[in-house]
Each structure stands twice: as structure tokens, then as C-alpha cells.
Design a protein around this motif. Sequence first.
Motif, PDB file in Angstrom:
ATOM      1  N   GLU A  43      30.670  28.223  37.790  1.00  0.00           N
ATOM      2  CA  GLU A  43      31.910  28.164  38.647  1.00  0.00           C
ATOM      3  C   GLU A  43      32.359  26.695  38.671  1.00  0.00           C
ATOM      4  N   ILE A  44      33.616  26.384  38.285  1.00  0.00           N
ATOM      5  CA  ILE A  44      34.232  24.929  38.162  1.00  0.00           C
ATOM      6  C   ILE A  44      34.992  24.750  39.354  1.00  0.00           C
ATOM      7  N   ALA A  45      35.121  23.353  39.382  1.00  0.00           N
ATOM      8  CA  ALA A  45      35.866  22.943  40.672  1.00  0.00           C
ATOM      9  C   ALA A  45      37.487  23.046  40.051  1.00  0.00           C
ATOM     10  N   ASP A  46      38.443  23.354  41.157  1.00  0.00           N
ATOM     11  CA  ASP A  46      39.775  23.731  41.179  1.00  0.00           C
ATOM     12  C   ASP A  46      40.498  22.717  40.227  1.00  0.00           C
ATOM     13  N   GLY A  47      41.139  23.278  39.035  1.00  0.00           N
ATOM     14  CA  GLY A  47      41.645  22.440  38.114  1.00  0.00           C
ATOM     15  C   GLY A  47      41.270  21.819  36.885  1.00  0.00           C
ATOM     16  N   HIS A  64      42.333  35.056  43.987  1.00  0.00           N
ATOM     17  CA  HIS A  64      42.937  33.945  44.014  1.00  0.00           C
ATOM     18  C   HIS A  64      44.409  33.900  43.428  1.00  0.00           C
ATOM     19  N   PRO A  65      45.490  33.536  43.937  1.00  0.00           N
ATOM     20  CA  PRO A  65      46.814  33.866  43.209  1.00  0.00           C
ATOM     21  C   PRO A  65      46.829  32.748  41.980  1.00  0.00           C
ATOM     22  N   LYS A  66      46.002  31.875  42.066  1.00  0.00           N
ATOM     23  CA  LYS A  66      46.471  30.902  41.026  1.00  0.00           C
ATOM     24  C   LYS A  66      45.169  31.031  39.940  1.00  0.00           C
ATOM     25  N   THR A  67      44.357  31.941  40.101  1.00  0.00           N
ATOM     26  CA  THR A  67      43.302  32.258  39.128  1.00  0.00           C
ATOM     27  C   THR A  67      44.035  32.647  37.906  1.00  0.00           C
ATOM     28  N   ILE A  68      43.457  32.167  36.767  1.00  0.00           N
ATOM     29  CA  ILE A  68      44.148  32.626  35.367  1.00  0.00           C
ATOM     30  C   ILE A  68      43.111  33.553  34.818  1.00  0.00           C
ATOM     31  N   LEU A  69      43.530  34.836  34.435  1.00  0.00           N
ATOM     32  CA  LEU A  69      42.708  35.607  33.896  1.00  0.00           C
ATOM     33  C   LEU A  69      42.659  35.506  32.458  1.00  0.00           C
ATOM     34  N   ASP A  70      41.674  35.133  31.756  1.00  0.00           N
ATOM     35  CA  ASP A  70      41.850  34.830  30.508  1.00  0.00           C
ATOM     36  C   ASP A  70      41.218  36.152  29.711  1.00  0.00           C
ATOM     37  N   MET A  71      42.013  36.309  28.676  1.00  0.00           N
ATOM     38  CA  MET A  71      41.695  37.554  27.663  1.00  0.00           C
ATOM     39  C   MET A  71      41.803  37.119  26.434  1.00  0.00           C
ATOM     40  N   VAL A  72      41.172  37.411  25.700  1.00  0.00           N
ATOM     41  CA  VAL A  72      41.360  37.242  24.000  1.00  0.00           C
ATOM     42  C   VAL A  72      41.212  35.913  23.852  1.00  0.00           C
ATOM     43  N   LEU A  73      40.125  35.279  23.855  1.00  0.00           N
ATOM     44  CA  LEU A  73      39.941  33.923  23.513  1.00  0.00           C
ATOM     45  C   LEU A  73      40.790  33.056  24.439  1.00  0.00           C
ATOM     46  N   GLY A 126      33.779  43.598  44.624  1.00  0.00           N
ATOM     47  CA  GLY A 126      34.221  42.428  44.996  1.00  0.00           C
ATOM     48  C   GLY A 126      33.240  41.101  44.542  1.00  0.00           C
ATOM     49  N   LYS A 127      31.868  41.536  45.047  1.00  0.00           N
ATOM     50  CA  LYS A 127      30.856  40.825  44.858  1.00  0.00           C
ATOM     51  C   LYS A 127      30.689  40.294  43.307  1.00  0.00           C
ATOM     52  N   MET A 128      30.447  41.273  42.438  1.00  0.00           N
ATOM     53  CA  MET A 128      30.574  41.180  41.149  1.00  0.00           C
ATOM     54  C   MET A 128      31.526  40.199  40.372  1.00  0.00           C
ATOM     55  N   TYR A 129      32.838  40.320  40.771  1.00  0.00           N
ATOM     56  CA  TYR A 129      33.775  39.655  40.220  1.00  0.00           C
ATOM     57  C   TYR A 129      34.196  38.348  40.923  1.00  0.00           C
ATOM     58  N   LYS A 130      33.826  38.245  42.017  1.00  0.00           N
ATOM     59  CA  LYS A 130      34.246  36.997  42.630  1.00  0.00           C
ATOM     60  C   LYS A 130      34.270  35.728  41.895  1.00  0.00           C
ATOM     61  N   PRO A 131      33.142  35.362  40.988  1.00  0.00           N
ATOM     62  CA  PRO A 131      33.171  34.326  40.395  1.00  0.00           C
ATOM     63  C   PRO A 131      34.505  34.117  39.376  1.00  0.00           C
ATOM     64  N   TYR A 132      34.939  35.535  39.082  1.00  0.00           N
ATOM     65  CA  TYR A 132      35.753  35.502  38.163  1.00  0.00           C
ATOM     66  C   TYR A 132      37.548  35.606  38.581  1.00  0.00           C
ATOM     67  N   VAL A 133      37.601  36.446  39.657  1.00  0.00           N
ATOM     68  CA  VAL A 133      38.877  36.570  40.035  1.00  0.00           C
ATOM     69  C   VAL A 133      39.073  35.183  41.167  1.00  0.00           C
ATOM     70  N   PHE A 134      38.184  34.443  41.378  1.00  0.00           N
ATOM     71  CA  PHE A 134      38.584  33.244  42.313  1.00  0.00           C
ATOM     72  C   PHE A 134      38.179  31.951  41.395  1.00  0.00           C
ATOM     73  N   PHE A 135      38.196  32.210  39.818  1.00  0.00           N
ATOM     74  CA  PHE A 135      37.766  31.002  39.260  1.00  0.00           C
ATOM     75  C   PHE A 135      38.965  30.167  38.649  1.00  0.00           C
ATOM     76  N   LYS A 136      38.904  28.886  39.191  1.00  0.00           N
ATOM     77  CA  LYS A 136      40.247  27.941  39.449  1.00  0.00           C
ATOM     78  C   LYS A 136      40.226  26.900  38.136  1.00  0.00           C
ATOM     79  N   ALA A 137      39.350  27.039  37.462  1.00  0.00           N
ATOM     80  CA  ALA A 137      39.235  26.175  36.145  1.00  0.00           C
ATOM     81  C   ALA A 137      40.024  26.574  34.926  1.00  0.00           C
ATOM     82  N   VAL A 138      40.163  25.745  33.891  1.00  0.00           N
ATOM     83  CA  VAL A 138      40.980  26.082  32.835  1.00  0.00           C
ATOM     84  C   VAL A 138      40.198  25.856  31.801  1.00  0.00           C
ATOM     85  N   PHE A 139      39.991  26.593  30.797  1.00  0.00           N
ATOM     86  CA  PHE A 139      39.280  26.717  29.519  1.00  0.00           C
ATOM     87  C   PHE A 139      39.852  25.805  28.423  1.00  0.00           C
TER      88      PHE A 139
END
Length: 364
Positions: A127-131, A262-271, A300-313
Motif C-alpha cells: 500500500e503506497i501513499a496517495d498519489g 475510494h472514488p479516486k482509486t484507479i483500477l488497473d487492468m491489462v498492464l 471487503g477485507k480482501m480487496y481493501k488494499p486494492y479498491v482504496f489503492f491511491k498510488a499510480v504505477f
Amino acid sequence: MYLLLRASNDDLAANRLQDEIIGTYLFRVLRDEWGEDFDSFMSKKVIVIPGDVSLENLGLKDEDLKNEMLKEIEVLVNFAASTKFDERFDISMGVNTTGALNVLNFAKSCHEINVLLHISTAYVSGEIADGEAVKEKPFEMTQSLKKNSKLDIHVEMNLLEKKLDELRAKNASEITIKYAMKDYGLERANLYGWPNTYVFTKAMGEMLLVHYKDNVPLIIIRPTMVTSTYKDPFPGWIEGIRTVDSVICGYGQGKLACFLGHPKTILDMVLNVVNEVFCHFFQDVYDDNFNKIQKVIGLGKMYKPYVFFKAVFDDTNTENLRRETKRHLNKEAVGLGFDPYSIDWTDYMMNTHIPGLTKYALMK
């Protein structure tokens, strides 16, 4: 191609090849093309081998075959993995960590090895800091995601064995050992800053590869969420229900009325693709009441780190590869198609991925 499948003998490996791979609908294009000659065509192209990456020498029992492989293999691809977030620590460690080292050691013995390609996951980042931008840089041995702590992989392996010995000494049942190992994996992962056993053991696997690779050319690929095929061999194919699909299917089947994120979470798919289609699909859910939230507590517990993921790859390496591929290959070959900006993501999700998910994963 030598294809190692987890099996104890040749017959079981051959059955897995047929039932789980070439016998699936994915191979219908080749079957249509080759007709009655399909099986002979595949037998000339693929040699299936029983083995196990968690074992030394990949569990190979046929010495003559092993020596033949060591002489001929030029490219070694390791995509073996235990992908359950809460898998038993011993199983996850055996495949994702020790298994990666076993594959590397085998690669070192290959006479003509040109590259070892290892499939990891982008979420080894934790889990990475926001932004914050997540750079594609390798892990170092002893690196932990928590400050002022050091991770010793060999100590972790010893502690794991000690834990198992203690449970067996108490004559614990297999079911007790199973859940104790699941809890222990999450405990050790959280101790060093990783959200689950899967990404923790994958991170340790990367550390071992980078540290011990010596002269073996190494490439590590870190995909994010894997969704269905975009075009080839045909649109919409997916094997089973993966990551985000658990929520999509739950909603489609009426089992989920909502899912927090999180409404600003980017859901990354396909690289590592910036994707807002998920919000489009669930736009009618946001106005629904949240009284049924208890039904999704586990997810919810399982996906929390990902649906509230605020960093950008950071996908600079992938972009550089795409540009180089386009520059060097002819116009027909450029159809490899991994430019995320060329994809209409709303159309893909609504008319390719979700119909494919229904057809190939749910309607079995």
C-alpha cells in the motif's frame, strides 16, 4: 516447448494438458485450422512434463529428459504461482518464493539460456501513499515495506518450518493446520507491511531472483489485474473468475448491491491501464442503500488494499517496449496491440469482457 505441469506422473500431466489447456474453448481456432491433425500438430510442438517448481530440479524424475532440456532450453518462463490472497503460508512460500529460486537454479544449469522471464504482480509494492508513483525497481534482500525493519527470508523459512513442527507435535488435525498456516501467513505479511500472503511471498521470490541471478539475464513482469482477451485468438476469453470479476459477478447475480471503494482509486487492468469503466458499470449501484454491507465483509477485507489503492504505477518500461516494438517490426506485426490508449474501455468492458465472463467462466 517443454511445458511443466504440477503432476506426479506422465499420465496425470497429459490429462491436465488435455482437460485444462488444449481441450478448452481457447484452442478452438487452432482446432478448426488443423482439424483431424490438431493432436499430432500439438504433440510435435509441446512436450508435457510432470513436476513441481516447489521441488529441487523442478521435481523432474527422468534424468535423460532433464539433460535434454538443459541442453536445448534458451528461454525459460516461470508463471507458476499460488494466487490466493489468503493461501496457506507453506504452500504460498513453496511456490512463489522457493519455487522462483528453484526455477532460477534450473536456468543456471541450462547451457543455452538467453533469458529467464518471471511473472510477478504489480502489487508487490504494497500500500503506497496517495498519489505516489510506483517505480519499476527491483527489491533488495532484507527490504521491508515498514521502516526500521529488515526481512530475512531464510529466517522466515525457518520460522515457518518451526511453526509446522509445533502443530504436528500437538497432533493438530489437517484442518487446524490449514487455518493456522493461513493466519500465520497473513501475520508475517502484515508484520513487514504487505497486505496479504500472496504479494508477500511474490515479493520474496523477486528478492531471491535478483540477488542470486548471477549471469542469467532476468526479466520480471509485474501485471496488475488480468482480464479477458482483447482480440486474439478471439475476444472475451477468460479462464475462471479473477480479481475484479468476483465483484462483477456478485453484482450481476444479485448477491452484491454495492461495494465500497475510494472514488479516486484507479483500477488497473491489462498492464497498468488507467480505467474508469468499473465506475460506469456500477453507476446505478451508488444510489442504492448500504444496509446489505455485511454480506460483502469478507470481500471487503480482501480487496481493501486494492479498491482504496491511491498510488499510480509507472509504466515507462512498457511504453518504451511498445515504441521499440512499433519501430522495429513490420506493420502486420505491430498488431500485437498493447497500447492502452487505442482501446475503447467502455466498449471493451460492456461488449467483450463481461459477455466473455458470462460465457466462459459462469456458464460451465
